[in-house]
Design an enzyme around this catalytic site. Structure first.
Site, short mmCIF file in Angstrom:
data_model
loop_
_atom_site.label_atom_id
_atom_site.label_comp_id
_atom_site.label_asym_id
_atom_site.label_seq_id
_atom_site.Cartn_x
_atom_site.Cartn_y
_atom_site.Cartn_z
N ASP A 460 -8.45 -24.47 -29.74
CA ASP A 460 -8.75 -23.08 -29.41
C ASP A 460 -7.57 -22.35 -28.80
OD1 ASP A 460 -11.18 -24.13 -30.15
OD2 ASP A 460 -12.32 -23.04 -28.65
N GLU A 531 -12.55 -21.73 -37.71
CA GLU A 531 -13.96 -22.12 -37.62
C GLU A 531 -14.80 -20.86 -37.49
OE1 GLU A 531 -13.43 -24.60 -34.03
OE2 GLU A 531 -14.64 -23.08 -32.97
#
Length: 877
Positions: A460, A531
Site C-alpha cells: 500500500d 487491487e
C-alpha cells in the site's frame, strides 16, 4: 545421494505425511537419511512427521526434548507443514471452526499465548561430514535444537536459516526440536490477514514450509538458476545462461568440476574455491535455436526446460542440483500516461488478475490448490497477486504449468510496512537483517519460475530509499531476472531508486453500480490498479447454509446493516453488508426470503463483476488505456461474504460466471456509458467474418429494437467497435439488451444478455470515499421480480467426469439467468466443478446445451433454478 535428491525425497515424504492419524499414540518412527557417498547415488528419506505440544504442558528443556530417548507419546502428531492451530484441528481439538462464530467462541486463546514445541526424529546409517538442517522460516520465531544442542534461532516467516549439523548427527536415531514463539503481526515478521478475514487465533504460529535435511561431499551446490534472453520479435533463438552457487565445505583449497546440461546442451566448468568460500559460477551462454517459448494462458503454450548440474571433486560426485525454467521475456515499465504496463515476449498484455488468499490455517492441500488455479484459467484470468502469502512450491509449479502470471510481494498494514502509520511498530536495528534475509531467501525461492513476472517490495506504500536499496541488493545477489516494483499503490512514490509504481489503489472495495467502471475517476477502468472490486460476493444458498447459523442467515436478508462475522475481521467498514444490501433492495426490490435474497444477489454480483472486467477490456486500447487490474479478491481464506470470485467451498456462483462471461476469448459486450456494442478479443488468434446482432426487449418479452452488422473483423487482442444502440423511448422500467455474435457458418461465438433500467444508476463521484463511491440514484430492476414463473425442460447425460445438459425454456417468459447445479445421491453439490457456461438467459422456446466437468460420478441430479424459474430437477442418464 545428492542434496537435490534428498530434497526431492523429503518433499515427497512431506506430502505423504499430511494424512497422519488424528491422535498421538506413540513416538514417530525415525526416518532414514543415508550418508553413504557412492558416485552421488545412495538411498535416503526424510522425517515422516512432527509432533507438537504446548510449552505449558512440557517442563523439559530443549536440550532434553531434542534427545532420541525423549517420550513424546502424549504429543499431537502433525504433518511437517502445520501451524499450531492447524495441528490441533487435525487432531480433533477444535472441530468445525469455519461454521458460524465457532472461530471466535470455541477456541481458547490462552493456548497460543505460550510457546509450542515441534519435535521429530530421523535416523542415519553412518556419519557424513557435510549435513545441514534447513528451516524455511518460523511464525514468528523459533529456537532450534538437535541431539541436545541448541543450533540457533530462526526469526521471521520467510527468513530461512541453514545449520551445519555434521558434527552433531550420529549413526542411528537423531532428534530435532524447535520451540516456536507466539506471533503478533504488528510486532513480528509474520503473516497477517489484515481485513480479509477473521485472523487465525494462533496468528499462524508454527512451521508451514518444509524443513529439509541435505548432505553432500566437500563441495555443495547451494542452488542453480538460469537467465534467458529471447530474440524479439521473431523468437528465432534464445541465449540461455546457467549459474551455480557453489560452497567449499572444507578448510583447504578445492578444485571442482561442474558439468551437466541446460536445455539439452552440455555444460562444463572447472572452478577453484578457497577454504570455506561460497561464490556463484557463471557458465558460457548456450544458444537455443527456435526455442519453445513460455506464454501466459490464452497466448500460447507453457513448455519448460531443465537444468541439471553435478559437482565433482577428484572424479567423485560431491553434489547435484537442478532447476526447471521457461524461456520468455518480461518487461514492466510506465507508459506515456505514467501507468504500469507489462510486456511479455514483446507483446503488451493486459493483466486480468485476482488477489490470492491462502488457507486461513496455512494448510497444504494439493488437490484444492490445483482446483483453484484451474478455476483461475477457466475464469479467463491470466494473473494472480500474492500479497504476503507467498505459498509453497506446489503453487508456483502449477502456475508455471498453467500459464498464470504471478505478482508476489510483501503485505501491508503490519510489521512488513511499518512506515504506513497503521499501527505497525517501527523497525529496530534487529529488524533490518530479518527483512533482508527474508528478501534474499524468497528471491532465490522464486527466481526460476517463468510464472513469476515481478515482485512488489511494498503493497500500500513504497518503502523508503534505504529499504528499497537493501532489497534490490538481495535481488541482485540472487540473480533475480524479473522486474522489481516499489508498490501496488502510488502512495509514497516516486521514491528513489525505483521511482513511481504506476499503480493506483484508490478503491473501490465495496458496492458501486456497474456503470462506475466506465467513469474517468478513482477506480474506473483506466491505468493499472493494484487491487479493487465492488466488494461483497454472496455465495450460493448451499454455501450460505453451510457457513452461517440459522440466526446469521435470517440477519443476512432481514437486517442489512447488522455486522456479520463472516465478512472482514470485524472492523468497519467491511464488517457488514449495508452498502450492498441497500443497493440490492433499491435496485432489485426488498428480499422476501433467504432464497429470494440469494437469487437477487447472484444477479447483482453477475452484472457487477461482468461490468468491471468488460469496462477494462473495452478500454485496453483507449487514449488512457486500462493496462491491468487485480480483482479484489480471487478467493477467500475461509467461508466469507466478502471479496471473491468463487466461494471457499469451491462453489462457483454469480460473480464467477460474470467474470467468465466477460473474459471469453472472443466476446461481444454492451457499454453502460454510451450504449455502444463492441467485440473484445483476448487471445492472439484472428477473428474475421463475424456477425453481431443486438436486440432490445421490454420486460414482457416484446421486441423493441433490433440491429445487426456483418463482416466484422477484430485484431486480437484488441477491440472492434460494432455499433451504438439508439436512445429508445417507450422502454419498460426494466428491460433487456440481448447480444449475439456468430461466425461465418452461423455458429455461436458469444452470447450476452443485460438487464437494464430506463432509470439508470447515477454515480455520485463528488462524494467518493477511499473504499466506495455512492450512487445518488439507483437503477430500477425490480421488474425482474415480477417476471411470470418460467418452466424448463431439462435433459442430461453423464459419461465419467463430464455431464452434458440441455435446457429448454418451455414457457412464454424470459429467463434472465438459469442456474444449473449438479447434486450427488445424498443431495450435496458436486464440487469442484467447471461449466462451459452457467447463469444463462433463455427466451421462450429457446434451448442451450452446456457441459460440466467434475469428478467421475454416476447419474448426478441436475437442478435448474433462478429468480423466476419453477425449480426443475432431472437425473442424468
Amino acid at each position: 545421494m545428492s542434496s537435490l535428491r534428498v530434497r526431492v525425497a523429503l518433499v515427497l515424504a512431506v506430502l505423504l505425511s499430511l494424512s497422519v492419524a488424528p491422535a498421538a499414540t506413540a513416538a514417530p518412527a525415525a526416518a532414514d537419511v543415508s550418508t553413504v557417498l557412492s558416485d552421488g547415488e545412495s538411498s535416503s528419506t526424510s522425517v515422516r512427521g512432527w509432533q507438537i505440544q504446548s510449552s505449558a504442558q512440557v517442563s523439559a528443556t530443549g536440550e532434553e526434548i531434542s534427545q532420541s530417548r525423549f517420550d513424546g507419546s502424549r504429543w499431537y502428531p502433525v504433518g511437517p507443514r502445520s501451524t499450531v492451530l492447524a495441528g490441533l484441528v487435525q487432531n480433533g481439538r477444535y472441530p468445525n471452526l469455519f461454521y458460524g462464530t465457532n472461530l471466535r467462541d470455541n477456541v481458547n486463546r490462552a493456548d497460543f499465548q505460550v510457546p509450542w514445541w515441534y519435535r521429530t526424529e530421523f535416523s542415519v546409517r553412518d556419519k557424513s561430514p557435510n549435513m545441514t538442517l534447513k528451516v524455511p522460516g518460523v511464525v514468528s520465531r523459533g529456537e532450534v535444537y538437535l541431539n541436545g544442542t541448541k543450533l540457533g534461532d530462526v526469526v521471521g516467516v520467510y527468513n530461512a536459516r541453514e545449520f551445519d549439523i555434521s558434527g552433531l548427527v550420529k549413526p542411528g536415531r537423531n532428534a530435532v526440536a524447535i520451540k516456536v514463539a507466539p506471533a503478533d503481526p504488528q510486532k513480528d515478521f509474520a503473516i497477517s490477514w489484515i481485513d480479509w478475514a477473521q485472523p487465525a487465533p494462533d496468528n499462524n504460529m508454527g512451521i508451514w514450509r518444509d524443513v529439509e535435511i541435505t548432505r553432500s561431499g566437500p563441495i555443495s551446490l547451494l542452488g542453480s538458476y538460469v537467465h534467458t534472453k529471447l530474440a524479439l520479435p521473431g523468437f528465432e533463438k534464445a541465449d540461455v545462461t546457467a549459474f551455480a552457487e557453489v560452497r567449499n565445505n572444507t578448510s583447504s583449497v578445492q578444485y571442482v568440476t561442474l558439468q551437466g546440461e541446460v536445455a539439452n546442451r552440455g555444460l562444463y566448468q572447472v572452478a577453484r574455491l578457497n577454504a570455506g568460500e561460497t561464490r556463484t559460477v557463471e557458465f558460457p551462454a548456450q544458444t537455443v535455436r527456435n526455442p519453445r517459448v513460455w506464454w501466459p494462458a490464452q497466448y500460447g503454450d507453457q513448455p519448460m526446460y531443465q537444468l541439471d548440474l553435478t559437482a565433482k571433486v577428484n572424479g567423485r560426485n560431491s553434489d547435484r542440483s537442478g532447476a526447471m525454467f521457461g524461456i520468455r521475456d518480461v518487461v514492466s515499465n510506465l507508459n506515456a500516461k505514467g501507468d504500469r504496463q507489462f510486456i511479455v515476449n514483446g507483446r503488451q498484455i493486459q493483466i486480468r488478475g485476482g488477489g490470492w488468499a491462502s488457507d486461513l490455517l496455512l494448510r497444504t492441500q494439493p488437490e484444492r490448490l490445483e482446483t483453484q488455479l484451474k478455476y483461475t484459467r477457466d475464469l479467463g484470468l491470466n494473473a494472480i497477486r500474492l500479497e504476503g502469502k507467498l505459498e509453497t512450491p506446489e503453487f508456483y509449479n502449477l502456475a508455471d504449468r498453467l500459464g498464470i502470471m504471478l505478482l508476489p510481494g510483501w503485505e501491508c498494514c503490519d510489521k512488513w510496512e511499518p512506515w504506513t502509520g497503521w499501527g505497525g511498530a517501527d523497525w529496530t536495528p534487529e529488524d533490518y537483517p530479518i527483512a533482508q534475509g527474508s528478501m534474499a531467501t524468497q528471491a532465490k525461492f522464486l527466481r526460476n519460475h517463468p510464472s513469476v513476472i515481478a515482485f512488489f517490495i511494498g503493497s500500500d506504500i513504497s518503502p523508503p530509499e534505504n529499504v528499497q536499496r537493501m532489497y534490490l541488493t538481495e535481488f541482485q545477489k540472487a540473480g533475480w531476472p524479473n522486474p522489481v516494483l516499489p508498490a501496488a499503490s502510488l502512495n509514497g512514490s516516486p521514491q528513489p531508486p525505483l521511482g513511481s509504481s504506476g499503480s493506483k489503489m484508490e478503491g473501490p472495495y465495496d458496492w458501486v453500480p456497474p456503470n462506475y467502471w466506465y467513469g474517468d475517476k478513482v477506480g474506473a477502468a483506466f491505468g493499472f490498479a493494484g487491487e479493487l472490486s465492488a466488494g461483497h460476493s454472496i455465495p450460493a444458498l448451499d454455501t450460505i447454509k453451510g457457513m452461517l447459523t440459522p440466526t446469521e442467515q435470517e440477519q443476512l436478508w432481514r437486517e442489512p446493516a447488522t455486522p456479520q462475522f463472516h465478512t472482514g475481521r470485524g472492523n468497519e467498514p467491511f464488517n457488514n453488508l449495508n452498502l450492498f444490501n441497500t443497493a440490492l433492495a433499491n435496485r432489485y426490490g426488498t428480499p422476501t426470503s433467504l432464497p429470494d435474497y440469494v437469487d437477487k444477489a447472484q444477479l447483482a454480483n453477475y452484472e457487477q463483476v461482468r461490468a468491471q472486467f468488460e469496462a477494462n477490456a473495452r478500454r485496453m486500447t483507449a487514449d488512457r488505456p486500462a493496462t491491468g487490474f487485480i480483482y479484489w479478491m480471487l478467493n477467500n481464506a475461509w467461508p466469507s461474504l466478502n471479496w471473491h470470485l468463487y466461494s471457499h467451498d469451491l462453489n462457483p456462483a454469480g460473480s464467477y460466471f460474470g467474470a467468465k462471461k466477460a473474459n471469453e476469448p472472443i466476446h461481444i459486450q454492451y457499454s453502460y456509458d454510451d450504449r455502444s456494442v463492441v467485440i473484445v478479443g483476448q487471445s492472439p488468434k484472428s477473428a474475421n467474418r463475424l456477425t453481431a446482432k443486438a436486440e432490445v426487449y421490454n420486460i414482457d418479452g416484446k421486441l423493441v429494437h433490433s440491429q445487426e452488422k456483418h463482416g466484422i473483423s477484430v485484431s486480437l487482442p484488441g477491440v472492434a467497435e460494432v455499433f451504438t444502440l439508439p436512445e429508445l423511448t417507450g422502454l419498460s422500467s426494466t428491460y433487456f439488451v440481448r447480444l449475439k455474435l456468430t461466425d461465418s457458418n452461423g455458429a455461436d461465438v458469444s452470447r450476452n444478455t443485460y438487464w437494464l433500467s430506463s432509470q439508470p444508476d447515477v454515480v455520485d463521484w463528488a462524494n467518493s470515499d477511499w473504499y466506495y463511491t455512492p450512487a445518488s440514484t439507483y437503477a430500477d430492476l425490480k421488474g425482474l421480480a415480477t417476471l411470470p414463473k418460467a418452466t424448463v425442460d431439462v435433459k442430461a447425460r453423464t459419461h465419467g467426469d463430464k455431464t452434458t445438459v440441455t435446457v429448454r425454456n418451455t414457457s412464454k417468459s424470459v429467463i434472465p439467468a438459469a442456474q444449473l447445479t449438479l447434486r450427488k445421491a445424498d443431495g450435496s453439490q458436486l464440487l469442484p466443478i467447471t461449466w462451459s457456461d452457467n447463469y444463462m438467459s433463455l427466451w421462450p422456446g429457446e434451448s442451450i446445451t452446456v457441459e460440466a466437468s467434475h469428478e467421475p460420478t454416476r447419474r448426478p441430479t441436475v437442478e435448474v433454478s433462478g429468480i423466476n424459474i419453477s425449480s426443475s430437477k432431472t437425473t442424468a442418464e
